[in-house]
Write a protein that holds these residues in place. Structure first.
Motif, PDB file in Angstrom:
ATOM      1  N   ALA A  39      11.865   7.558 -16.124  1.00 16.50           N
ATOM      2  CA  ALA A  39      12.106   6.776 -14.911  1.00 16.50           C
ATOM      3  C   ALA A  39      10.793   6.270 -14.330  1.00 16.50           C
ATOM      4  O   ALA A  39      10.698   5.116 -13.883  1.00 16.50           O
ATOM      5  CB  ALA A  39      12.854   7.626 -13.882  1.00 16.50           C
ATOM      6  N   MET A  40       9.775   7.097 -14.362  1.00 15.45           N
ATOM      7  CA  MET A  40       8.463   6.688 -13.866  1.00 15.45           C
ATOM      8  C   MET A  40       7.890   5.567 -14.735  1.00 15.45           C
ATOM      9  O   MET A  40       7.384   4.568 -14.228  1.00 15.45           O
ATOM     10  CB  MET A  40       7.517   7.888 -13.836  1.00 15.45           C
ATOM     11  N   MET A  41       7.959   5.750 -16.037  1.00 18.91           N
ATOM     12  CA  MET A  41       7.449   4.722 -16.949  1.00 18.91           C
ATOM     13  C   MET A  41       8.220   3.413 -16.793  1.00 18.91           C
ATOM     14  O   MET A  41       7.630   2.329 -16.790  1.00 18.91           O
ATOM     15  CB  MET A  41       7.537   5.199 -18.407  1.00 18.91           C
ATOM     16  N   ASP A  42       9.528   3.512 -16.621  1.00 18.83           N
ATOM     17  CA  ASP A  42      10.353   2.324 -16.436  1.00 18.83           C
ATOM     18  C   ASP A  42       9.958   1.584 -15.160  1.00 18.83           C
ATOM     19  O   ASP A  42       9.821   0.360 -15.158  1.00 18.83           O
ATOM     20  CB  ASP A  42      11.831   2.728 -16.388  1.00 18.83           C
ATOM     21  N   TRP A  43       9.760   2.336 -14.082  1.00 19.69           N
ATOM     22  CA  TRP A  43       9.353   1.691 -12.823  1.00 19.69           C
ATOM     23  C   TRP A  43       8.015   0.979 -13.008  1.00 19.69           C
ATOM     24  O   TRP A  43       7.855  -0.166 -12.584  1.00 19.69           O
ATOM     25  CB  TRP A  43       9.261   2.709 -11.679  1.00 19.69           C
ATOM     26  N   MET A  44       7.077   1.653 -13.655  1.00 21.80           N
ATOM     27  CA  MET A  44       5.750   1.048 -13.833  1.00 21.80           C
ATOM     28  C   MET A  44       5.820  -0.216 -14.694  1.00 21.80           C
ATOM     29  O   MET A  44       5.129  -1.193 -14.414  1.00 21.80           O
ATOM     30  CB  MET A  44       4.769   2.050 -14.448  1.00 21.80           C
ATOM     31  N   HIS A  45       6.662  -0.200 -15.715  1.00 23.59           N
ATOM     32  CA  HIS A  45       6.751  -1.367 -16.595  1.00 23.59           C
ATOM     33  C   HIS A  45       7.433  -2.555 -15.912  1.00 23.59           C
ATOM     34  O   HIS A  45       7.160  -3.698 -16.264  1.00 23.59           O
ATOM     35  CB  HIS A  45       7.483  -1.016 -17.891  1.00 23.59           C
ATOM     36  N   HIS A  46       8.298  -2.279 -14.947  1.00 21.69           N
ATOM     37  CA  HIS A  46       9.004  -3.363 -14.270  1.00 21.69           C
ATOM     38  C   HIS A  46       8.349  -3.817 -12.965  1.00 21.69           C
ATOM     39  O   HIS A  46       8.681  -4.877 -12.450  1.00 21.69           O
ATOM     40  CB  HIS A  46      10.456  -2.961 -14.006  1.00 21.69           C
TER      41      HIS A  46
ATOM     42  N   GLN B  98      10.017   0.234  -2.903  1.00 18.80           N
ATOM     43  CA  GLN B  98       9.876   1.538  -2.243  1.00 18.80           C
ATOM     44  C   GLN B  98      11.129   2.372  -2.471  1.00 18.80           C
ATOM     45  O   GLN B  98      11.043   3.577  -2.744  1.00 18.80           O
ATOM     46  CB  GLN B  98       9.608   1.370  -0.743  1.00 18.80           C
ATOM     47  N   LEU B  99      12.296   1.743  -2.387  1.00 15.77           N
ATOM     48  CA  LEU B  99      13.540   2.471  -2.653  1.00 15.77           C
ATOM     49  C   LEU B  99      13.565   2.991  -4.086  1.00 15.77           C
ATOM     50  O   LEU B  99      13.970   4.133  -4.340  1.00 15.77           O
ATOM     51  CB  LEU B  99      14.747   1.561  -2.413  1.00 15.77           C
ATOM     52  N   LYS B 100      13.122   2.170  -5.020  1.00 22.91           N
ATOM     53  CA  LYS B 100      13.117   2.575  -6.428  1.00 22.91           C
ATOM     54  C   LYS B 100      12.139   3.716  -6.688  1.00 22.91           C
ATOM     55  O   LYS B 100      12.476   4.684  -7.365  1.00 22.91           O
ATOM     56  CB  LYS B 100      12.776   1.380  -7.325  1.00 22.91           C
ATOM     57  N   ILE B 101      10.925   3.609  -6.156  1.00 25.84           N
ATOM     58  CA  ILE B 101       9.933   4.659  -6.401  1.00 25.84           C
ATOM     59  C   ILE B 101      10.331   5.948  -5.675  1.00 25.84           C
ATOM     60  O   ILE B 101      10.073   7.044  -6.168  1.00 25.84           O
ATOM     61  CB  ILE B 101       8.492   4.197  -6.055  1.00 25.84           C
ATOM     62  N   ASP B 102      11.015   5.824  -4.534  1.00 22.23           N
ATOM     63  CA  ASP B 102      11.521   7.015  -3.847  1.00 22.23           C
ATOM     64  C   ASP B 102      12.602   7.703  -4.683  1.00 22.23           C
ATOM     65  O   ASP B 102      12.684   8.933  -4.717  1.00 22.23           O
ATOM     66  CB  ASP B 102      12.080   6.655  -2.470  1.00 22.23           C
ATOM     67  N   SER B 103      13.406   6.919  -5.371  1.00 20.77           N
ATOM     68  CA  SER B 103      14.423   7.480  -6.251  1.00 20.77           C
ATOM     69  C   SER B 103      13.760   8.229  -7.410  1.00 20.77           C
ATOM     70  O   SER B 103      14.198   9.328  -7.785  1.00 20.77           O
ATOM     71  CB  SER B 103      15.313   6.353  -6.782  1.00 20.77           C
ATOM     72  N   VAL B 104      12.707   7.653  -7.964  1.00 24.46           N
ATOM     73  CA  VAL B 104      11.947   8.323  -9.028  1.00 24.46           C
ATOM     74  C   VAL B 104      11.364   9.629  -8.489  1.00 24.46           C
ATOM     75  O   VAL B 104      11.391  10.665  -9.175  1.00 24.46           O
ATOM     76  CB  VAL B 104      10.838   7.404  -9.583  1.00 24.46           C
ATOM     77  N   ALA B 105      10.854   9.593  -7.275  1.00 25.81           N
ATOM     78  CA  ALA B 105      10.261  10.799  -6.678  1.00 25.81           C
ATOM     79  C   ALA B 105      11.300  11.906  -6.527  1.00 25.81           C
ATOM     80  O   ALA B 105      11.019  13.076  -6.819  1.00 25.81           O
ATOM     81  CB  ALA B 105       9.647  10.464  -5.319  1.00 25.81           C
TER      82      ALA B 105
ATOM     83  N   LYS C 130       0.829  -1.212   0.000  1.00 19.70           N
ATOM     84  CA  LYS C 130       0.000   0.000   0.000  1.00 19.70           C
ATOM     85  C   LYS C 130       0.858   1.254   0.000  1.00 19.70           C
ATOM     86  O   LYS C 130       0.534   2.243  -0.675  1.00 19.70           O
ATOM     87  CB  LYS C 130      -0.943  -0.004   1.207  1.00 19.70           C
ATOM     88  N   ALA C 131       1.956   1.228   0.742  1.00 20.26           N
ATOM     89  CA  ALA C 131       2.850   2.387   0.791  1.00 20.26           C
ATOM     90  C   ALA C 131       3.501   2.631  -0.571  1.00 20.26           C
ATOM     91  O   ALA C 131       3.595   3.772  -1.033  1.00 20.26           O
ATOM     92  CB  ALA C 131       3.915   2.189   1.864  1.00 20.26           C
ATOM     93  N   VAL C 132       3.950   1.557  -1.228  1.00 22.58           N
ATOM     94  CA  VAL C 132       4.562   1.684  -2.550  1.00 22.58           C
ATOM     95  C   VAL C 132       3.553   2.255  -3.540  1.00 22.58           C
ATOM     96  O   VAL C 132       3.860   3.182  -4.306  1.00 22.58           O
ATOM     97  CB  VAL C 132       5.101   0.320  -3.039  1.00 22.58           C
ATOM     98  N   LEU C 133       2.351   1.703  -3.530  1.00 19.52           N
ATOM     99  CA  LEU C 133       1.331   2.160  -4.480  1.00 19.52           C
ATOM    100  C   LEU C 133       0.869   3.583  -4.177  1.00 19.52           C
ATOM    101  O   LEU C 133       0.529   4.333  -5.098  1.00 19.52           O
ATOM    102  CB  LEU C 133       0.162   1.184  -4.509  1.00 19.52           C
ATOM    103  N   ALA C 134       0.873   3.967  -2.912  1.00 20.50           N
ATOM    104  CA  ALA C 134       0.532   5.355  -2.563  1.00 20.50           C
ATOM    105  C   ALA C 134       1.593   6.308  -3.112  1.00 20.50           C
ATOM    106  O   ALA C 134       1.268   7.384  -3.633  1.00 20.50           O
ATOM    107  CB  ALA C 134       0.394   5.509  -1.053  1.00 20.50           C
ATOM    108  N   SER C 135       2.858   5.913  -3.025  1.00 23.75           N
ATOM    109  CA  SER C 135       3.931   6.739  -3.604  1.00 23.75           C
ATOM    110  C   SER C 135       3.749   6.851  -5.107  1.00 23.75           C
ATOM    111  O   SER C 135       3.889   7.935  -5.685  1.00 23.75           O
ATOM    112  CB  SER C 135       5.299   6.120  -3.293  1.00 23.75           C
TER     113      SER C 135
END
Length: 145
Positions: A84-91, A112-119, A37-42
């Motif tokens: 970077a956002m698109m790459d995260w979503m595809h993977h 979470q680490l990856k999506i935080d990096s995108v953020a 839930k935390a990852v998806l909220a990010s």
């Protein structure tokens, strides 16, 4: 009696803390669910900012007062954040239900680490693009005499 008046509140607080510590701890599956839930909220928070990326790229393209090299550099930074956002979503792939809770939890921790990096990348590129546009808008315009 005066001693009890000071000791009793302390014992009550200590008892409540002890009971809270003995309360049911979330299972690894519940922890994994919370982590997901935390990852998806990010992700959702970042998706809400994707229009900003697009808008700022367009503004930089035709912004008067911004030199083309600077505009190009900031547009590429915005495109990099978008990619970077698109790459995260595809993977990103939700683990199967058959995967054990601790393995899911580890997967979500990495995500979470990856999506935080995108953020961070997105925030940095948005902030710097806005700053360039603000500076261009605030700079004195040459007069047409």
């Amino acid at each position: 009696m005066k001693i009890l008046r000071f000791v009793f509140p302390g014992l009550t607080a200590l008892t409540l803390i002890s009971l809270a510590a003995c309360g049911p701890r979330p299972t690894p599956a519940q922890q994994a669910e919370q982590a997901e839930k935390a990852v998806l909220a990010s992700h959702d928070t970042l998706m809400a900012r994707m229009d900003e990326l697009y808008d700022l790229r367009q503004k930089l393209q035709g912004a008067p007062g911004v030199d083309t090299v600077t505009a190009g550099r900031h547009r590429r930074a915005l495109l990099t954040a978008d990619a970077a956002m698109m790459d995260w979503m595809h993977h990103y792939q939700r683990p199967a239900d058959s995967i054990a809770g601790p393995r899911k939890l580890a997967y979500f921790a990495v995500q979470q680490l990856k999506i935080d990096s995108v953020a961070r990348l997105m925030t940095r590129s948005l902030d710097s693009a806005r700053l360039v546009l603000q500076q261009a808008a605030a700079s004195p315009k040459p007069s047409a005499q």
